[in-house]
Design a protein around this motif. Structure first.
Motif, short mmCIF file in Angstrom:
data_model
loop_
_atom_site.label_atom_id
_atom_site.label_comp_id
_atom_site.label_asym_id
_atom_site.label_seq_id
_atom_site.Cartn_x
_atom_site.Cartn_y
_atom_site.Cartn_z
N VAL A 1 1.97 -1.96 1.60
CA VAL A 1 1.47 -1.48 2.93
C VAL A 1 2.77 -1.75 3.85
O VAL A 1 3.19 -2.84 3.70
N THR A 2 2.94 -0.64 4.61
CA THR A 2 4.02 -0.85 5.69
C THR A 2 3.02 -0.80 7.00
O THR A 2 2.30 0.35 7.23
N VAL B 1 3.06 -7.33 2.84
CA VAL B 1 2.92 -6.38 3.88
C VAL B 1 4.20 -6.62 4.67
O VAL B 1 4.69 -7.39 5.06
N ALA C 1 -4.59 -2.82 6.92
CA ALA C 1 -3.64 -3.38 6.29
C ALA C 1 -3.74 -4.47 5.33
O ALA C 1 -3.28 -4.55 4.21
N ALA D 1 -3.69 -4.08 1.26
CA ALA D 1 -2.75 -5.01 0.47
C ALA D 1 -3.55 -5.97 -0.46
O ALA D 1 -2.97 -6.12 -1.59
#
Length: 404
Positions: free
Chosen positions: A62-63, A181, A52, A56
């Motif tokens: 991004v999740t 994020v 992540a 990013a």
């Protein structure tokens, strides 16, 4: 054709009103052509966190989805030992070397020594037999138990350490604050795949997160997802550990100990490890075996006999770590994600465009997290990895040889 990759539980009906918008990187009035790639990373351990972070940093929206808490399992209960060259000569050599160097760079960027206990240290191998006398004079003074045959197997140039939970959470905090994020605490229910491409993930309760790409970094829970278990097996190796707080932490020098431990001269050796931390704690681990991975990380408990053995090891190795001289801060266990061929699985899942997997790092997850995350980020955003050649890690290697 519509293909739904499910976790082994009843499906839920998906309603459009339950869709969760993906947080986007902070850009000034982006045109439609400049919209960031929407990526969902499933798994809040070190592999998912690093993925992540680097996604990013490359401009993806991004999740990060985690069912319990960031670094709540092995990534929070591991030793955090790092080695430059211990994987040389095997399939992990390039990955490990790249990741060791990335750890150094991240420690400078994130103030690792202060934020998460990054430091270089020496590593020693020792033989300890309970019935023998005190240790040799060439050992660090705090190692005053029946140790012999010391050998230097790592120097401050080639070995280091982090506190894995603090490392993972520092990286998440930076990813959220600097790159936008979004962290969602929820259980992954299934992926939705249509016309051979992933389109979204469905969370428990029916919520849906749309995605251009999904990264499955589920650690030992990888095999709970039918899509993955249909191609390869990831099993859990249950490892135990204790965390001690010595009365005199200043007496404990930065030497990681790798033991061949005998309860008697004719017994079978155990292989525990002892890691002093700059926080003043001493981490002792070992006593591993394959067990079924529970659904919920919160359900994991250490086996009492294994914990007792680690306490016995600690007090035998050093009088500073015995009862009355050190407080037991934690007694714990975690599951290391292992593959049948001993090699991590990193790459795009065969037959499902936009679905990527990163799992199976065994005991080297903390070491290899940064390079894995950076390589997957390149693969997702750029279509190929330059930091590490991922061909040997590809899940496609399992095609034609289904798991037993």
């Amino acid at each position: 054709m519509n293909l739904v990759a499910r976790l082994p539980r009843p499906p839920l009906i998906v309603f459009r009103r339950n869709r969760i918008p993906i947080s986007r990187a902070k850009l000034t009035e982006p045109s439609p052509m400049d919209q960031p790639k929407r990526v969902v990373v499933c798994g809040g351990g070190v592999i998912g966190v690093c993925t992540a972070y680097f996604l990013a940093a490359k401009g993806a929206a991004v999740t990060l989805i985690e069912m319990s808490d960031v670094a709540c399992a092995a990534s929070g209960k591991a030793g955090g030992f790092l080695a430059l060259d211990w994987c040389d000569g095997g399939p992990l050599e390039q990955l490990a070397r790249a990741s060791f160097n990335l750890h150094r760079s991240l420690a400078q960027e994130l103030d690792g020594p202060r934020s998460y206990g990054y430091r270089a240290l020496a590593a020693l191998s020792l033989t300890v037999t309970e019935s023998e006398g005190s240790s040799t004079s060439t050992l660090p003074p705090w190692v005053d138990g029946p140790a012999r045959s010391p050998k230097t197997i790592g120097t401050p140039e080639t070995t280091a350490q982090v506190h894995p939970q603090l490392f993972s959470r520092t990286l998440v905090d930076r990813a959220v604050e600097k790159h936008g994020v979004e962290v969602v605490i929820a259980k992954l229910e299934r992926l939705e795949v249509e016309e051979g491409r992933v389109g979204s993930v469905v969370l428990e309760g029916g919520r849906v997160v749309d995605a251009d790409a999904v990264v499955l970094a589920l650690g030992p829970w990888s095999s709970k997802l039918v899509l993955l278990s249909s191609l390869f097996r990831v099993y859990g190796l249950k490892a135990h550990s204790i965390v001690l707080e010595p009365r005199e932490p200043s007496s404990i020098t930065p030497h990681a100990l790798f033991l061949s431990y005998y309860t008697s001269k004719r017994g079978t050796s155990l292989d525990p490890e002892v890691y002093p931390r700059p926080t003043g704690e001493v981490y002792v681990c070992g006593m591993s075996k394959e067990e079924e991975v529970p659904e919920d990380p919160a359900e994991i408990r250490g086996n009492p006999e294994s914990i007792a053995m680690l306490k016995r090891v600690a007090k035998t190795v050093s009088s500073h770590l015995g009862e009355g001289e050190a407080r037991v801060k934690a007694e714990q266990a975690c599951f290391l994600p292992c593959t049948d061929d001993g090699v991590p699985v990193i790459g795009e899942f065969p037959g499902v465009k936009g679905c990527y997997v990163a799992t199976g790092h065994n005991c080297w997850g903390i070491l290899n997290g940064p390079a894995t995350g950076a390589a997957v980020a390149e693969l997702v955003v750029d279509g190929h990895s330059t930091i590490v050649d991922l061909k040997r890690f590809s899940p496609a290697r399992f095609l034609g040889r289904r798991k037993a």
